[in-house]
Design a protein around this motif. Structure first.
Motif, PDB file in Angstrom:
ATOM      1  N   GLU A  66       0.754  -0.704  -0.178  1.00  0.00           N
ATOM      2  CA  GLU A  66       0.315  -0.423  -0.412  1.00  0.00           C
ATOM      3  C   GLU A  66       0.873   1.174   0.063  1.00  0.00           C
ATOM      4  OE1 GLU A  66      -3.069  -0.562   3.180  1.00  0.00           O
ATOM      5  OE2 GLU A  66      -4.308  -1.438   2.548  1.00  0.00           O
ATOM      6  N   LYS A  67       0.907   2.158  -1.125  1.00  0.00           N
ATOM      7  CA  LYS A  67       1.666   2.890  -1.497  1.00  0.00           C
ATOM      8  C   LYS A  67       0.218   4.661  -0.540  1.00  0.00           C
ATOM      9  CE  LYS A  67       4.679   1.321  -2.922  1.00  0.00           C
ATOM     10  NZ  LYS A  67       6.157   1.648  -2.674  1.00  0.00           N
ATOM     11  N   THR A  68       0.869   5.196   0.411  1.00  0.00           N
ATOM     12  CA  THR A  68      -0.378   6.462   0.480  1.00  0.00           C
ATOM     13  C   THR A  68      -0.279   7.689  -0.344  1.00  0.00           C
ATOM     14  OG1 THR A  68      -0.733   5.249   2.783  1.00  0.00           O
ATOM     15  CG2 THR A  68      -1.275   7.648   2.703  1.00  0.00           C
ATOM     16  N   ILE A  69      -1.020   7.754  -0.584  1.00  0.00           N
ATOM     17  CA  ILE A  69      -1.630   9.023  -1.531  1.00  0.00           C
ATOM     18  C   ILE A  69      -1.572  10.356   0.012  1.00  0.00           C
ATOM     19  CG2 ILE A  69      -2.340  10.229  -3.534  1.00  0.00           C
ATOM     20  CD1 ILE A  69      -3.576   7.166  -4.714  1.00  0.00           C
ATOM     21  N   GLU A  70      -2.306  10.668   0.059  1.00  0.00           N
ATOM     22  CA  GLU A  70      -2.980  11.702   0.507  1.00  0.00           C
ATOM     23  C   GLU A  70      -3.974  11.420   1.930  1.00  0.00           C
ATOM     24  OE1 GLU A  70      -2.467  14.406   2.040  1.00  0.00           O
ATOM     25  OE2 GLU A  70      -1.845  15.039   0.103  1.00  0.00           O
ATOM     26  N   PHE A  71      -3.576  11.853   2.906  1.00  0.00           N
ATOM     27  CA  PHE A  71      -4.559  12.469   4.070  1.00  0.00           C
ATOM     28  C   PHE A  71      -5.679  13.497   4.239  1.00  0.00           C
ATOM     29  CE2 PHE A  71      -0.803  10.255   5.807  1.00  0.00           C
ATOM     30  CZ  PHE A  71      -0.933   8.309   6.002  1.00  0.00           C
ATOM     31  N   TYR A  72      -6.393  13.020   4.295  1.00  0.00           N
ATOM     32  CA  TYR A  72      -7.587  14.331   4.081  1.00  0.00           C
ATOM     33  C   TYR A  72      -8.221  14.007   5.639  1.00  0.00           C
ATOM     34  CZ  TYR A  72      -7.722  13.591  -0.851  1.00  0.00           C
ATOM     35  OH  TYR A  72      -6.522  13.637  -2.010  1.00  0.00           O
ATOM     36  N   THR A  73      -8.626  15.622   5.948  1.00  0.00           N
ATOM     37  CA  THR A  73      -9.018  15.547   7.569  1.00  0.00           C
ATOM     38  C   THR A  73     -10.396  16.280   7.265  1.00  0.00           C
ATOM     39  OG1 THR A  73      -7.389  17.131   8.392  1.00  0.00           O
ATOM     40  CG2 THR A  73      -6.908  14.540   8.546  1.00  0.00           C
ATOM     41  N   GLU A  74     -11.172  17.309   8.439  1.00  0.00           N
ATOM     42  CA  GLU A  74     -12.240  17.726   8.314  1.00  0.00           C
ATOM     43  C   GLU A  74     -11.808  19.334   7.383  1.00  0.00           C
ATOM     44  OE1 GLU A  74     -10.399  16.560  11.258  1.00  0.00           O
ATOM     45  OE2 GLU A  74     -11.768  15.261  11.985  1.00  0.00           O
ATOM     46  N   GLU A 147      14.369  12.952   6.011  1.00  0.00           N
ATOM     47  CA  GLU A 147      14.080  13.625   7.080  1.00  0.00           C
ATOM     48  C   GLU A 147      13.419  15.241   7.666  1.00  0.00           C
ATOM     49  OE1 GLU A 147      17.795  12.797  10.095  1.00  0.00           O
ATOM     50  OE2 GLU A 147      17.492  15.586  11.126  1.00  0.00           O
ATOM     51  N   GLU A 148      14.011  15.838   6.531  1.00  0.00           N
ATOM     52  CA  GLU A 148      13.343  17.186   6.269  1.00  0.00           C
ATOM     53  C   GLU A 148      11.336  17.245   6.436  1.00  0.00           C
ATOM     54  OE1 GLU A 148      16.827  20.115   4.550  1.00  0.00           O
ATOM     55  OE2 GLU A 148      15.428  18.758   3.204  1.00  0.00           O
ATOM     56  N   ARG A 149      11.426  16.095   5.551  1.00  0.00           N
ATOM     57  CA  ARG A 149       9.988  16.184   5.020  1.00  0.00           C
ATOM     58  C   ARG A 149       9.098  15.248   6.621  1.00  0.00           C
ATOM     59  NH1 ARG A 149      11.045  11.528   0.585  1.00  0.00           N
ATOM     60  NH2 ARG A 149      12.325  13.002  -0.465  1.00  0.00           N
ATOM     61  N   TYR A 150       9.524  14.680   6.701  1.00  0.00           N
ATOM     62  CA  TYR A 150       8.940  14.102   8.384  1.00  0.00           C
ATOM     63  C   TYR A 150       8.822  15.672   9.363  1.00  0.00           C
ATOM     64  CZ  TYR A 150       8.072  11.660  13.364  1.00  0.00           C
ATOM     65  OH  TYR A 150       7.860  11.623  14.025  1.00  0.00           O
ATOM     66  N   LEU A 151       9.620  16.337   9.480  1.00  0.00           N
ATOM     67  CA  LEU A 151      10.330  17.046  10.609  1.00  0.00           C
ATOM     68  C   LEU A 151       8.766  18.704   9.779  1.00  0.00           C
ATOM     69  CD1 LEU A 151      13.602  18.280  11.466  1.00  0.00           C
ATOM     70  CD2 LEU A 151      12.116  17.162  12.268  1.00  0.00           C
ATOM     71  N   GLN A 152       8.816  18.515   7.973  1.00  0.00           N
ATOM     72  CA  GLN A 152       8.276  19.571   8.161  1.00  0.00           C
ATOM     73  C   GLN A 152       6.361  18.859   8.135  1.00  0.00           C
ATOM     74  OE1 GLN A 152       8.263  21.786   6.771  1.00  0.00           O
ATOM     75  NE2 GLN A 152       6.177  22.821   5.743  1.00  0.00           N
ATOM     76  N   ARG A 157       0.636  19.097  10.272  1.00  0.00           N
ATOM     77  CA  ARG A 157      -0.007  18.277  10.216  1.00  0.00           C
ATOM     78  C   ARG A 157       0.507  17.404  11.514  1.00  0.00           C
ATOM     79  NH1 ARG A 157      -2.020  15.676   4.662  1.00  0.00           N
ATOM     80  NH2 ARG A 157      -4.543  16.017   6.067  1.00  0.00           N
ATOM     81  N   PRO A 158       0.485  18.177  12.258  1.00  0.00           N
ATOM     82  CA  PRO A 158       1.029  17.661  13.666  1.00  0.00           C
ATOM     83  C   PRO A 158       0.070  16.124  14.139  1.00  0.00           C
ATOM     84  CG  PRO A 158       0.910  19.528  14.715  1.00  0.00           C
ATOM     85  CD  PRO A 158       1.129  19.185  13.381  1.00  0.00           C
ATOM     86  N   ASN A 159      -1.052  16.606  13.856  1.00  0.00           N
ATOM     87  CA  ASN A 159      -2.393  15.729  14.494  1.00  0.00           C
ATOM     88  C   ASN A 159      -1.997  13.808  13.495  1.00  0.00           C
ATOM     89  OD1 ASN A 159      -3.535  16.517  12.297  1.00  0.00           O
ATOM     90  ND2 ASN A 159      -5.340  17.032  13.371  1.00  0.00           N
ATOM     91  N   LEU A 160      -1.837  14.267  11.982  1.00  0.00           N
ATOM     92  CA  LEU A 160      -1.791  13.092  11.317  1.00  0.00           C
ATOM     93  C   LEU A 160      -0.889  11.701  11.993  1.00  0.00           C
ATOM     94  CD1 LEU A 160      -1.078  13.841   7.870  1.00  0.00           C
ATOM     95  CD2 LEU A 160      -3.291  12.799   8.671  1.00  0.00           C
ATOM     96  N   LEU A 161       0.411  12.521  13.197  1.00  0.00           N
ATOM     97  CA  LEU A 161       0.806  11.398  13.733  1.00  0.00           C
ATOM     98  C   LEU A 161       0.069  10.151  14.331  1.00  0.00           C
ATOM     99  CD1 LEU A 161       3.633  13.656  12.649  1.00  0.00           C
ATOM    100  CD2 LEU A 161       3.810  11.421  12.682  1.00  0.00           C
TER     101      LEU A 161
END
Lengths: 190, 190
Positions: A66-74, A147-152, A157-161
DNA sequence: TTAACTCGTTGACTTAAGTTAAGAAGTCAA
DNA sequence: TTGACTTCTTAACTTAAGTCAACGAGTTAA
């Protein structure tokens, strides 16, 4: 619930009373449970979704993974790229949590566009804004290390984690879960 | 030259005679020389471009290096993301070749949209199509290795490799010029 | 005609991501 | 409660991209 959509749209234009009534009248909701699949690879699609509550993930399968394309939230819109077309979907849409959405469909939308040209104008503006954001995010991705992508992501979008698993986040960042685990460890020791 | 734009638009909708006349009347062209800069970082922008002939590159500077965002060629639209806004541009637009464009501006476009609602509808559809393409390209980028990205570029836009320098292509692929050189060598020996 | 650049390539070395395998902790269902 | 999963982590090893430096070829400008 309705007011969320109006609030979203009003960021882009002034909503006339007439338009407000039209939107309220045509509003149609659906609720999904965590794990529900809204769209499968190969399916046709005739619906798009405005998320009122919850989280939807789009992904496809490549090399059995599975390759995640995008997360969508409220307050985000999920539009299957084959909506209203006779081509099968290339990807899946899955609820990561119990999710409540406002459902739209092309026939209704075209009818609404015809009745309220202002609404089509709004759609154009929103499409252009999303396009610009997407371009920026693509560009940032290209010129960053994992690493930079993760920090970004942590920053924007901290709540995605909390909402997605680490292997989902990893494929979203274009890396393997083991690498994400190592990146996290590295950062803790800094 | 005018017919190129009409041909482009007609892929998405039927062009009425009235609309055809309007487009022809409002058509405004510019020619640039190789190396000309259409937009600089920090500039405001009030123009978008439909390329009739030539090639335009968008890039920004990070850590003192040019990072190529996108290459635009014939029959593609270049819309600065700050067009019509009071925010400065984050990036540059440069002609890689002598280039002829059709120039648009927001004021004229809004006037046209008002006169010809069909045109705004068209713009919405085109924005959505471009958005979908962009999403696909972003997704493919994320789930590919640098070598796969290069091969994909070779397949889908082979002429870019004649039109842009290798370090421009490299940053477009998200890698260093030395790595691109090695990838090319590796592929030759296969 | 030089001298200063840019461009692409190559080599040596460093760094980090991918791969494979294993194990600990938690979850879920029979 | 047990067994089957999934998730995350860790370790050892491989692979390839990043970095730094150097060189030849071609271009540009003094």
């Amino acid at each position: 619930m309705k007011s969320k959509i109006l609030k979203y749209l009003s960021k882009y234009t002034e909503i006339t009373e007439q338009l407000e009534n039209a939107i309220n009248e045509s509003a149609y909701f659906k609720s999904y449970k965590k794990g529900d699949i809204l769209l499968k690879e190969g399916d046709f699609s005739n619906e798009c979704y405005f998320i009122l509550e919850g989280c939807i993930r789009s992904y496809f399968i490549k090399d059995g993974e599975e390759k995640t394309i995008e997360f969508y939230t409220e307050k985000e819109v999920v539009t299957p790229s084959n909506i209203g077309k006779s081509t099968p979907s290339q990807y899946f849409l899955e609820c990561l949590e119990d999710t409540v959405v406002n459902v739209g469909n092309p026939a209704l939308e075209n009818e609404m566009y015809h009745k309220y040209p202002q609404l089509e104008s709004l759609s154009r503006v929103i499409a252009e804004v999303i396009l610009t954001k997407q371009q920026e995010s693509y560009t940032a991705f290209k010129s960053s290390t994992p690493e930079e992508r993760y920090l970004q992501l942590l920053k924007t979008r901290p709540n995605l984690l909390q909402r997605a698993s680490q292997h989902q986040i990893a494929s979203y960042l274009g890396i393997r879960p083991e690498s994400l685990s190592r990146i996290r460890k590295r950062l803790i020791n800094k």
